[in-house]
Write an enzyme that holds these catalytic residues in place. Structure first.
Site, PDB file in Angstrom:
ATOM      1  CG  ASP A  87       1.724  -0.171  -6.467  1.00  0.00           C
ATOM      2  OD1 ASP A  87       2.621  -0.919  -6.004  1.00  0.00           O
ATOM      3  OD2 ASP A  87       0.648   0.019  -5.869  1.00  0.00           O
TER       4      ASP A  87
HETATM    5  C1  BGC Z   1       1.477  -1.904  -3.110  1.00  0.00           C
HETATM    6  C2  BGC Z   1       2.414  -0.757  -2.823  1.00  0.00           C
HETATM    7  C3  BGC Z   1       3.733  -1.297  -2.328  1.00  0.00           C
HETATM    8  C4  BGC Z   1       4.302  -2.246  -3.350  1.00  0.00           C
HETATM    9  C5  BGC Z   1       5.643  -2.842  -2.958  1.00  0.00           C
HETATM   10  C6  BGC Z   1       2.110  -2.974  -3.969  1.00  0.00           C
HETATM   11  O1  BGC Z   1       1.338  -4.122  -3.969  1.00  0.00           O
HETATM   12  O2  BGC Z   1       0.307  -1.414  -3.732  1.00  0.00           O
HETATM   13  O3  BGC Z   1       1.823   0.097  -1.886  1.00  0.00           O
HETATM   14  O4  BGC Z   1       4.594  -0.233  -2.059  1.00  0.00           O
HETATM   15  O5  BGC Z   1       3.391  -3.321  -3.524  1.00  0.00           O
HETATM   16  O6  BGC Z   1       5.502  -3.820  -1.998  1.00  0.00           O
END
Ligand code: BGC
Length: 753
Positions: free
Chosen positions: A301
């Site tokens: 993530d």
């Molecule tokens: C989130 C993810 C997301 C990623 C990219 C993170 O803050 O937890 O679910 O895919 O950002 O935007």
């Protein structure tokens, strides 16, 4: 993301999210440098090899391609950039990245390896809040709403639709497939997930991923794992007994991954057993690879990587979202680690091979991207149908719904229903083509903006009831709203709870809406409440109102969907994918989500299992939902073949309208010994004309009859008598039969088919 991290703690459990927005950290002095190698320009046609031959298996192609790559090329593939400028860090996204996107991994032209263009997320093609231009796209209802449809076809059609928008927008990786189990009703991201039961959540999310990937777009099941609250999500430590984990949260991931074969898995922000998920060997190697046989790649993530050697060795393949980690762990530090021998070159090869496997398996090489127009009208019909299918009728006293022609004076109150419907906040937010129907509500930036899709339930109700006088009050003045209610034949209150990424919520409507509904219920008992919420909320006013509809976050055509259900054009057929508790005192941990160790004392006793085990009566049970017709389930028979139970039953529509019933098969060992009295084993949704009857059958995966033997690392089914129950909800079992199941053990690697 760093900035997201800074904001998160201030927004916890807020009824007051609107007022609290953290000051951004001071700008970094220097633009961040990942230390990535610059590949030599290549203007010739790509070199061909075994990997170019689509008749070869993805494994063979990936292996052959790794063997042809230079070390610099390999490093290029394991490192992802944020796709949007991030001024606070003086970060400028690579030129080739798509504006406002979540991520980008460069192409390797010499070998014909396409760039990876990554977009959020589960309800459609999102745009990052920091982007100057927002791409207008179709938003599905929330993940929880799709789960409430209990309809695999709806989930797959929705996935296929947003995957199509992703591809036509130039993306070949969609960060969609949220399947964290709903353990904590106050988790701000519950709306992104598939509810509280491993069988339901995995069945629905798997179909969504299959739909997305049918467009040759990699889908990314996430957030692996135990990322079940937003409070302290970056350092919080989820602690769960491993046997309990295997039959709850991990089972949801396992079944979804097995059915959908996603190209990728996203490891989560939090720690598990003290170790961050993205460097957790138990999660990434022992469970995911050794036991489940996952062959795609693990991406972190955005900001969830915390090391180089530990992460690479534990099984992280691609470090996402530079510059959100505290260091570019798979940038220069990984090259140094390889030079120093602390990460073996063979490990880098494996990481690259898994990424290429995911890309080959989903056809990314054979299906180059090309931005193309989108069928917005056709897609609006898909999202509207999904919203209709996921709407749950919770109460309908005196058959108040559907609205009848005798309702001449209709009051619509609150929820900006004159303008649109609410969406959830954070990275998954899809911007609608027509813009925010109610701009300016704080917070207007991360995790906002608070977004209302311009699909007004009120306008559609008026359109469908041309003879009625439809009047609106915003609900800010409860006395005025009550006066309007008194002067109306029927009152429809739109009640909201805004939830989003990076903060948790109270299990309640926002602000003073409970008091407002109370006053309206006192003024007119013909009051219908339409809930637009991220998850379960308490309803202290329930006895005073006539009808309640759970519409969740219903997506860009949500207003029409709600109106269609209210007017009876559509017969509601959704069922709750989550228990609605009476109050927080019924939760395993009534205290608000807190920082530090989050100990899952309830183990696998999640949701209805907890309520069953404690003999608590919820406000509305898991699996519950009414219809404008009635159904009768009967003729339940069950047999055991090859250790699996198959249940057969009939469903009959005993009422006067067409509708859809959901037969829920629960299983339970007569001798006990599980985490709870019963588990959902499977379900079947059956569409029925008035008076019609159909038979359905449900096969229960043997792992649903097993407990996990941590010492022996295997599934263990206790031999003996098992109840097989046909229910209309977890709290309403209409028929029970008993079967005998032989004792059995199954290896960790056992899978259906
Ligand atoms: C989130 C993810 C997301 C990623 C990219 C993170 O803050 O937890 O679910 O895919 O950002 O935007």
């Amino acid at each position: 993301m760093t900035f997201r991290v800074a904001v998160a703690p201030l927004l916890l459990l807020s009824g007051a999210v609107s007022a609290q927005v953290a000051a951004p950290p001071p700008p970094a002095k220097q633009a961040p440098d990942a230390g990535m190698p610059a590949l030599a320009p290549w203007d010739k046609p790509p070199i061909k090899g075994v990997w170019s031959d689509a008749t070869q298996t993805p494994d063979a192609r990936a292996k052959a391609l790794v063997a042809a790559m230079t070390t610099d090329e390999k490093h290029t593939l394991v490192f992802g950039y944020f796709g949007t400028d991030f001024p606070i860090s003086r970060y400028i996204a690579p030129k080739a990245a798509l504006e406002g996107s979540a991520g980008y991994v460069p192409a390797i032209l010499r070998l014909g390896i396409p760039a990876q263009f990554q977009t959020d997320a589960g309800v459609g093609v999102a745009t990052q809040g920091g982007a100057k231009v927002k791409r207008g796209r179709t938003a599905l209802p929330s993940g929880l709403a799709i789960a409430a449809s209990w309809d695999r076809d709806v989930a797959r059609a929705g996935g296929a639709m947003i995957g199509d928008e992703a591809r036509r927008s130039g993306f070949n990786v969609m960060l969609a497939g949220g399947v964290n189990l709903l353990r904590e009703p106050r988790n701000g991201r519950n709306f992104e997930y598939g509810g509280e039961d491993p069988v339901l959540a995995s069945s629905i999310v798997a179909q969504q991923v299959i739909g997305i990937q049918s467009n040759h777009v990699v889908s990314t099941i996430k957030h692996y794992a135990f990322n079940d609250q937003e409070t302290d999500r970056n350092t919080g430590n989820s602690v769960i007994d491993h046997s309990a984990a295997r039959v709850s949260d991990l089972l949801a991931f396992q079944l979804a991954i097995e059915q959908a074969k996603p190209g990728s898995i996203m490891c989560s922000y939090n720690r598990v057993d003290g170790t961050h998920a993205c460097e957790n060997t138990w999660l990434l190697t022992d469970v995911l690879r050794r036991d489940w046989g996952f062959k795609g790649y693990v991406m972190s993530d955005w900001g969830a990587a915390h090391s180089t050697v530990a992460a690479a060795t534990a099984g992280l393949d691609q470090d996402s979202g530079f510059p959100f980690d505290s260091k570019p762990f798979f940038g220069r530090p990984l090259r140094e680690a390889i030079d120093q021998g602390t990460v073996k070159p063979a490990q880098l090869d494996l990481m690259v091979e898994r990424i290429l496997y995911g890309m080959f398996a989903q056809g990314l090489f054979e299906h180059p991207l090309q931005q193309q127009p989108i069928d917005m009208v056709g897609h609006a019909a898909v999202t509207r149908a999904a919203a209709e299918a996921g709407t749950v009728l919770l109460k309908n006293a005196r058959n108040l719904l559907p609205l009848t022609a005798s309702a001449k004076r209709i009051a619509i109150i609150g929820g900006h229903a004159d303008k649109g419907v609410l969406a959830g906040g954070g990275s998954s937010l899809v911007y609608p083509a027509e813009g925010n129907a109610v701009p300016g509500i704080a917070p207007t930036f991360w995790p906002g903006p608070v977004m209302y899709y311009p699909s007004s339930p009120m306008a559609e109700i008026q359109r469908q009831a041309p003879g009625a006088v439809v009047r609106y009050a915003d609900g800010n003045d409860p006395a005025a709203a009550a006066a309007l209610a008194k002067d109306s034949d029927v009152v429809i209150v739109f009640a909201t709870q805004w939830a989003g990424e990076s903060f948790d919520v109270a299990m309640a409507l926002d602000g003073k809406q409970d008091a407002l509904i109370d006053a309206i219920g006192d003024a007119n008992r013909n009051t219908v409440v339409v809930l637009e919420t991220g998850g379960p909320v308490m309803m202290p006013w329930l006895d005073k109102v006539g009808a309640v509809l759970a519409a969740w976050y219903p997506g860009t055509a949500g207003g029409a969907a709600i109106a269609n259900v209210l007017t009876g054009k559509v017969n509601p057929s959704g069922r709750l994918p989550v228990t609605f508790p009476r109050g927080v005192d019924q939760l395993p941990d009534p205290a608000v989500p807190h920082s530090g160790d989050v100990v899952y004392r309830e183990g696998a006793t999640v949701g209805y299992k907890w309520f069953d085990a404690k003999a608590f009566k919820p406000l509305f049970p898991f699996g519950y939902g009414l219809s404008y017709t009635q159904f009768a389930g009967s003729g339940l028979k069950a047999g055991v073949a090859n250790g699996a139970i198959t249940a057969r039953f009939q469903m009959r529509n005993t009422g006067a309208r067409a509708g859809a019933a959901i037969g829920q098969i629960y299983v339970s060992p007569v001798a006990g010994g599980w985490e709870a009295p019963k588990r959902l084993g499977g379900f079947a949704k059956v569409a029925l004309a008035p008076g019609a009857s159909k038979s359905a059958s449900v096969t229960v995966d043997p792992r649903l009859l097993a407990t996990w033997d941590e010492a022996g690392q295997q599934w263990r089914i206790a031999g003996g008598a098992y109840r097989v129950m046909l229910g209309t909800s977890a709290a309403d079992i209409v028929q029970t039969v008993t079967v005998t199941v032989p004792a059995r053990t199954m290896p960790a690697t056992w899978r259906a088919r």
